[in-house]
Design an enzyme around this catalytic site. Structure first.
Site, PDB file in Angstrom:
ATOM      1  N   HIS A 227       0.860  -1.192   0.000  1.00 37.34           N
ATOM      2  CA  HIS A 227       0.000   0.000   0.000  1.00 37.34           C
ATOM      3  C   HIS A 227       0.896   1.241   0.000  1.00 37.34           C
ATOM      4  O   HIS A 227       1.849   1.296   0.780  1.00 37.34           O
ATOM      5  CB  HIS A 227      -0.827   0.087   1.288  1.00 37.34           C
ATOM      6  N   HIS A 264      -2.916   1.691  -4.693  1.00 34.00           N
ATOM      7  CA  HIS A 264      -3.448   3.065  -4.597  1.00 34.00           C
ATOM      8  C   HIS A 264      -2.526   4.068  -5.312  1.00 34.00           C
ATOM      9  O   HIS A 264      -2.881   4.586  -6.348  1.00 34.00           O
ATOM     10  CB  HIS A 264      -3.713   3.520  -3.158  1.00 34.00           C
ATOM     11  N   ASP A 315     -10.329  -4.249  -3.444  1.00 32.25           N
ATOM     12  CA  ASP A 315      -9.854  -3.788  -2.138  1.00 32.25           C
ATOM     13  C   ASP A 315     -10.814  -4.100  -0.985  1.00 32.25           C
ATOM     14  O   ASP A 315     -10.877  -5.224  -0.522  1.00 32.25           O
ATOM     15  CB  ASP A 315      -9.547  -2.285  -2.232  1.00 32.25           C
TER      16      ASP A 315
END
Ligand code: ZN
Length: 446
Positions: A227, A264, A315
């Site tokens: 992440h 992301h 997600d």
């Protein structure tokens, strides 16, 4: 086994009258311009299955449970508190039941392989299970029950914030030390079916020190996921810790290339955008979750123009739908830039451009070949041409119609490794999986 399609989307583009020959779950031959062989199953339109590069399966069970306004500044961090309370009670059986529903829904919407970013390793008290891969076994069970392809990404998580801050009580089910994690990875490997892929996911620069990052990244030869830069608070904390932004730090300090997927990567400067695009790594975009959590908007126009690789992930699994993820990438750009048809070259279809990008990036991120091509797993989706969304459609508009206007019912069949898992839009085991899910949620939330 032979499948025959009136039209199929091949790596070279749309082709008519296509025989797809399948042996032992893989595509052995693709023959455009052929008549159906005797015994071949006939279908209308085939597209390749997509890879869903980022899932936390258990979070499907809390979809819709955090949509009430709390504090005035309700944000990602208050959502995370609700998530921690939900997962506090989950048993491995609960994880398997919830994840199976998520995986069946993925298959029903056109995802044929999932990258499970799996961080729920310990028991409810934070102790290791006797089998360190107990909960990985629950994920493997859900994948087996639904037939979805699995790229398992065990997550290394050790700290609550940058600079090796001690973990919080709500994080006790995630935690490992480096040696214990190596054992967990090996125990997970032993549970995987033949066509699964094993990678590793250092959770984030918040949760992993640079020293541990180097060690855990070397535990497998598979994909590496992390992440990065999902939240502005994370960017500010990273700057305070290191003087660099998260993606900048990763690019400066690690060999970020094709093995890496940055999940992301929402908050990028123009320089970071260009450098990440040039690195060959995948940006794992999860725009539906990112919208739900109020994360921000990925600079997709600049990144794609610079040759960057993208893939999509569901997600938090708030609403599982491959077409919705692709649509949301484009719509977020339109809303912020106040223009239309942004993410394709001039004159090209946005839907086809995004689909091809996510197909290639999804395969790279999950460590497999993709597409309707010899050697790839026979992961094929057929469209329901009786659906009003496809009325009068020519091949060149099919993906735009599916992605921007399809709605439920647009998918007919889904084959995974040559096995038929979805028929007329429904997973073959959907009834049993939904019943089990209802019972599990009834008990957990009752
Ligand atoms: Zn995530």
């Amino acid at each position: 086994m032979d499948l025959w399609f009136e039209n199929a989307l091949l790596p070279t583009g749309w082709a008519g009258r296509v025989t797809v020959r399948i042996a032992e779950g893989r595509i052995s031959q693709v023959l455009p311009g052929t008549d159906p062989a005797p015994g071949a199953e006939r279908h209308r339109v085939a597209i390749p299955g997509l890879g869903n590069v980022h899932s936390h399966g258990f979070q499907r069970g809390m979809a819709g449970l955090s949509e009430r306004r709390g504090r005035r500044d309700d944000d990602f961090w208050s959502w995370r508190e609700i998530m921690y309370r939900f997962l506090d009670r989950l048993t491995p059986e609960d994880i398997a039941a919830i994840t199976a529903l998520a995986y069946a829904e993925m298959l029903e919407t056109g995802y044929t392989r999932v990258g499970e970013f799996h961080y729920l390793h310990n028991d409810v008290n934070g102790a290791r299970y006797a089998d360190p891969a107990e909960t990985a076994g629950a994920i493997v069970h859900a994948a087996g029950e639904t037939g979805i392809g699995l790229t398992l990404l065990p997550v290394f998580y050790a700290h609550s914030d940058f600079g090796g801050q001690p973990p919080k009580p709500g994080q006790r089910r995630f935690l490992s030390d480096v040696d214990g994690f190596a054992k967990l990875v090996e125990a997970s490997r032993a549970k995987l079916p033949a066509d699964a892929v094993l990678g590793v996911a250092p959770h984030s620069l918040r949760a992993v020190t640079p020293e541990a990052l180097a060690v855990v990244s070397a535990l497998t030869a598979g994909p590496l996921h992390i992440h990065a830069a999902e939240q502005t608070r994370e960017v500010e904390a990273c700057l305070a810790w290191s003087g660099a932004r998260p993606v900048e730090w990763l690019l400066d300090n690690l060999d970020i290339g094709r093995r890496w997927t940055l999940i992301h990567a929402t908050h990028l400067t123009e320089a970071e955008t260009d450098r990440l695009a040039a690195s060959g790594a995948v940006a794992g975009l999860c725009p539906v979750t990112e919208a739900n959590l109020g994360d921000g908007i990925f600079p997709a126009e600049r990144y794609l123009a610079a040759g960057g690789t993208i893939a999509t992930g569901t997600d938090s699994n708030i609403q599982i739908d491959a077409a919705y993820e692709l649509r949301a990438i484009e719509y977020s750009q339109r809303l912020s830039l106040r223009r239309r048809a942004i993410l394709s070259p001039e004159g090209a279809s946005v839907g086809e451009t995004l689909f091809h990008a996510a197909l290639a990036g999804g395969g790279q991120a999950l460590g497999v070949e993709t597409g309707i091509a010899p050697g790839a797993s026979a992961d094929i989706v057929s469209l329901n041409m009786d659906h009003p969304g496809f009325a009068g459609a020519s091949a060149g508009t099919l993906l735009d119609r599916w992605i921007f206007a399809g709605r439920a019912g647009a998918i007919d069949c889904v084959w995974r490794a040559g096995a038929l898992q979805v028929v007329r839009g429904k997973h073959r085991a959907s009834e049993g999986i939904a019943n089990h899910y209802h019972k599990t949620l009834g008990r957990l939330l009752g």
